[in-house]
Design a protein around this motif. Structure first.
Motif, mmCIF file in Angstrom:
data_model
loop_
_atom_site.group_PDB
_atom_site.id
_atom_site.type_symbol
_atom_site.label_atom_id
_atom_site.label_comp_id
_atom_site.label_asym_id
_atom_site.label_seq_id
_atom_site.Cartn_x
_atom_site.Cartn_y
_atom_site.Cartn_z
ATOM 1 N N LYS A 19 31.644 46.921 27.757
ATOM 2 C CA LYS A 19 30.574 46.090 28.313
ATOM 3 C C LYS A 19 31.100 45.032 29.284
ATOM 4 C CE LYS A 19 27.500 46.610 24.312
ATOM 5 N NZ LYS A 19 26.717 45.904 23.263
ATOM 6 N N ALA A 20 32.422 45.018 29.477
ATOM 7 C CA ALA A 20 33.022 44.001 30.328
ATOM 8 C C ALA A 20 33.330 44.575 31.710
ATOM 9 C CB ALA A 20 34.313 43.487 29.690
ATOM 10 N N TYR A 21 33.248 43.713 32.717
ATOM 11 C CA TYR A 21 33.568 44.138 34.076
ATOM 12 C C TYR A 21 35.078 44.215 34.279
ATOM 13 C CZ TYR A 21 28.673 43.602 35.424
ATOM 14 O OH TYR A 21 27.317 43.742 35.528
ATOM 15 N N GLU A 22 35.498 45.329 34.861
ATOM 16 C CA GLU A 22 36.928 45.559 35.094
ATOM 17 C C GLU A 22 37.537 44.496 36.009
ATOM 18 O OE1 GLU A 22 38.594 48.234 38.180
ATOM 19 O OE2 GLU A 22 38.933 49.582 36.473
ATOM 20 N N ILE A 23 36.751 44.042 36.994
ATOM 21 C CA ILE A 23 37.266 43.089 37.977
ATOM 22 C C ILE A 23 37.762 41.802 37.314
ATOM 23 C CG2 ILE A 23 34.980 42.076 38.398
ATOM 24 C CD1 ILE A 23 37.807 42.587 40.985
ATOM 25 N N ASN A 24 37.136 41.419 36.194
ATOM 26 C CA ASN A 24 37.547 40.188 35.513
ATOM 27 C C ASN A 24 38.962 40.322 34.931
ATOM 28 O OD1 ASN A 24 35.090 39.043 36.128
ATOM 29 N ND2 ASN A 24 34.159 39.490 34.143
ATOM 30 N N ARG A 25 39.214 41.459 34.299
ATOM 31 C CA ARG A 25 40.548 41.687 33.747
ATOM 32 C C ARG A 25 41.588 41.776 34.869
ATOM 33 N NH1 ARG A 25 40.163 45.978 28.653
ATOM 34 N NH2 ARG A 25 38.651 44.782 27.435
ATOM 35 N N ARG A 26 41.226 42.487 35.908
ATOM 36 C CA ARG A 26 42.157 42.647 37.028
ATOM 37 C C ARG A 26 42.472 41.294 37.659
ATOM 38 N NH1 ARG A 26 43.129 47.225 40.407
ATOM 39 N NH2 ARG A 26 41.373 48.332 39.469
ATOM 40 N N LEU A 27 41.438 40.462 37.831
ATOM 41 C CA LEU A 27 41.619 39.169 38.489
ATOM 42 C C LEU A 27 42.518 38.239 37.659
ATOM 43 C CD1 LEU A 27 40.938 37.282 40.820
ATOM 44 C CD2 LEU A 27 38.857 36.611 39.616
ATOM 45 N N VAL A 28 42.274 38.146 36.354
ATOM 46 C CA VAL A 28 43.082 37.281 35.492
ATOM 47 C C VAL A 28 44.522 37.780 35.456
ATOM 48 C CG1 VAL A 28 43.417 36.414 33.148
ATOM 49 C CG2 VAL A 28 41.120 36.559 34.100
ATOM 50 N N VAL A 30 46.182 39.477 37.806
ATOM 51 C CA VAL A 30 46.844 39.170 39.074
ATOM 52 C C VAL A 30 47.155 37.674 39.162
ATOM 53 C CG1 VAL A 30 46.577 39.133 41.583
ATOM 54 C CG2 VAL A 30 45.859 41.139 40.285
ATOM 55 N N MET A 31 46.221 36.830 38.721
ATOM 56 C CA MET A 31 46.455 35.382 38.726
ATOM 57 C C MET A 31 47.639 35.025 37.821
ATOM 58 S SD MET A 31 44.546 33.632 40.718
ATOM 59 C CE MET A 31 43.112 33.860 41.756
ATOM 60 N N ARG A 32 47.787 35.765 36.719
ATOM 61 C CA ARG A 32 48.911 35.507 35.817
ATOM 62 C C ARG A 32 50.234 35.866 36.488
ATOM 63 N NH1 ARG A 32 48.364 31.823 33.203
ATOM 64 N NH2 ARG A 32 50.361 31.368 34.117
ATOM 65 N N LEU A 33 50.221 36.943 37.276
ATOM 66 C CA LEU A 33 51.411 37.324 38.023
ATOM 67 C C LEU A 33 51.769 36.272 39.073
ATOM 68 C CD1 LEU A 33 51.012 41.163 38.711
ATOM 69 C CD2 LEU A 33 52.763 40.065 37.325
ATOM 70 N N LEU A 34 50.767 35.564 39.557
ATOM 71 C CA LEU A 34 50.996 34.508 40.542
ATOM 72 C C LEU A 34 51.304 33.163 39.884
ATOM 73 C CD1 LEU A 34 48.103 35.374 43.037
ATOM 74 C CD2 LEU A 34 50.541 35.849 43.327
ATOM 75 N N GLY A 35 51.294 33.139 38.561
ATOM 76 C CA GLY A 35 51.572 31.894 37.847
ATOM 77 C C GLY A 35 50.401 30.935 37.846
ATOM 78 N N VAL A 36 49.183 31.465 38.003
ATOM 79 C CA VAL A 36 47.980 30.638 38.085
ATOM 80 C C VAL A 36 47.168 30.777 36.804
ATOM 81 C CG1 VAL A 36 45.825 30.229 39.340
ATOM 82 C CG2 VAL A 36 47.900 30.851 40.590
ATOM 83 N N GLY A 37 46.741 29.657 36.241
ATOM 84 C CA GLY A 37 45.961 29.656 35.011
ATOM 85 C C GLY A 37 44.467 29.555 35.245
ATOM 86 N N TYR A 38 43.749 29.128 34.202
ATOM 87 C CA TYR A 38 42.284 29.112 34.253
ATOM 88 C C TYR A 38 41.747 28.189 35.340
ATOM 89 C CZ TYR A 38 37.433 28.586 32.680
ATOM 90 O OH TYR A 38 36.067 28.562 32.626
#
Length: 481
Positions: A19-28, A30-38
């Motif tokens: 029920k979850a959108y894939e884009i949300n997982r992908r975005l978080v 990628v942000m983690r790979l960039l060292g970016v948090g919430y």
């Protein structure tokens, strides 16, 4: 004008995982790979006019998914590395279940007040990570309840019973002890985890990690782990000892002929390291070249002491080259020798750092360079200047090891494990990135590029020395008084 068609159909803006959108997982991810948090993610979404993002609970849920996926791929990658090391040992006719590896620790915060530390073990022949351990002395839940346990002891007892299994704190004691405990833990689980014993440990003298391993006796009394020194850290000992000697013996430093200058300390440190690296199989040759530097620096026209310097036309010693050409008697030493006061102070240092006990541990010219390279990669995913919890530090460690061992393409395996579909653009990008990294590494290891890099470094050092000599001391305690 509104559509009145009865066949109205809703179309998702992107694929879904359950029920979850894939884009949300992908975005978080990628942000983690960039060292970016919430908060960084919210800034990105807000200023890109993509909305306010999703709730914090959703973010933590996705973070759990990333943690589970990266942990699974991490375990697989370690198993591959262990099997590869076993194959190399078998090909060389060595015991495939006895590993030589380098270990090192790194902390989230500089110094010894960090809440998180990471220790890694890297196999000698593959240069790949075979184990990693994150130590944490912090738990958000424990921190929240620490003030409530006296006010609500019954509630605290109930909470603690459910929490103990999921507590993220796995270390008590100082931050400095994290590396020791982590390495001992990894040694103790090597048989159960990989069916191997870590019989030779490449470490440094900066911590008591090796002593901790010996005291733990991970393989019983019959198997004693052997210590090898990291050549880079042994080399640093020379610089440290010489600088300390200069500070504690007034008059031997500063300007003037035969003084112990910072430039000279840098040269002697470098040559000490080269003497060890150039003779990885012979203690005697190591010692001979170490002393060559000392005697070379105290030589005069009336008393040349170049007996330890390498002979021949290609020698780095000008006197030896002149000797080869039959011109030794006409040779003139351009630089004044070290003063007797300097000789008296530094000779015991050379004696201490050329002892057989130390040099025997330097055989093989082993280093912790791979561990230090991995350390820097870990903190790109969990930057030291930003607060991170234990889960984020573990994710950073998992991802760093995955990339370090198998390249960036292995990151796609983590995304697939998360349920994210891999498109042609993502696949093409990681292949191009890995290819570029390999090409860059090959260029950097070529002799031409190495020599150019050394020459550039020497030019910078010469310019810095010239500027410091011309400008004088600009910074120092009480200099403005």
């Amino acid at each position: 004008m509104a559509c009145k068609c009865e066949k109205e159909k809703e179309i998702d803006s992107c694929p879904k995982i359950g029920k979850a959108y894939e884009i949300n997982r992908r975005l978080v991810f990628v942000m983690r790979l960039l060292g970016v948090g919430y908060e960084g993610y919210r800034i990105f979404c807000g200023l890109m006019d993509m909305g306010q993002g999703f709730a914090l609970n959703t973010y933590y849920s996705i973070l759990e998914n990333i943690h589970s996926a990266s942990s699974a791929v991490f375990d697989t990658v370690l198993s591959i590395a262990v099997n590869e090391e076993k194959e190399i040992l078998q090909e060389q006719g060595k015991a495939e279940n006895e590993f030589t590896l380098s270990g090192d620790g790194t902390w989230k915060k500089r110094g010894f007040s960090s809440l998180f530390g990471v220790s890694t073990l890297i196999a000698k022949y593959t240069g790949k990570v075979v184990d990693a351990c994150v130590m944490s002395s912090f738990c958000a839940g424990c921190n929240l309840w620490k003030n409530e346990k006296n006010n609500d002891p019954v509630g605290y007892a109930g909470w603690l019973a459910d929490h103990e299994e999921n507590c993220t704190r796995n270390h008590t004691g100082s931050s400095g002890k994290m590396e020791i405990d982590a390495v001992v833990k990894m040694f103790s689980r090597s048989v159960d985890k990989h069916q191997v014993q870590y019989t030779t440990y490449i470490g440094n003298g900066d911590s008591k990690t090796f002593k901790g391993i010996l005291n733990a006796e991970p393989y019983g009394e019959d198997v004693v782990v052997v210590k090898k020194e990291c050549v880079g850290h042994v080399e640093k000992r020379m610089g440290t000892r010489l600088r300390n000697a200069k500070k504690s013996n007034k008059g031997i430093g500063g300007k003037g002929a035969g003084k112990l200058t910072d430039k000279l300390i840098g040269e002697m440190t470098k040559y000490y390291g080269l003497a060890i690296r150039r003779h990885p199989d012979s203690i005697e040759e190591m010692r001979k070249e170490i002393w060559a530097t000392f005697f070379h620096k105290i030589s005069t026209d009336s008393n040349p002491q170049h007996q330890n310097c390498p002979a021949g036309e290609s020698s780095w010693c000008k006197w030896r080259r002149a000797e080869f050409l039959g011109e030794a008697e006409q040779f003139k030493h351009n630089k004044p020798p070290l003063s007797e006061a300097v000789q008296k102070v530094i000779k015991p240092i050379y004696e201490d750092l050329s002892k057989e006990e130390l040099l025997s541990r330097c055989l093989g010219s082993e280093t912790q360079n791979n561990n230090e390279s991995l350390n820097s990669l870990i903190w790109t995913f969990a930057p030291k200047h930003l607060h991170s919890g234990p889960k984020v530090v573990e994710i950073a460690t998992f991802l760093a090891v995955i990339i370090f061992n198998e390249g960036f393409e292995a990151i796609l395996k983590t995304l697939e494990t998360m349920g994210v579909k891999i498109g042609p653009q993502a696949k093409g990008y990681v292949q191009q990135r890995d290819s570029s990294r390999i090409d860059r590494s090959e260029r950097r290891t070529s002799d031409v590029v190495k020599q150019a890099r050394i020459a550039k470094r020497e030019d910078r050092a010469a310019l810095r020395d010239f500027q410091e000599e011309e400008e004088g001391l600009l910074y120092g305690p009480g200099i403005a008084d």
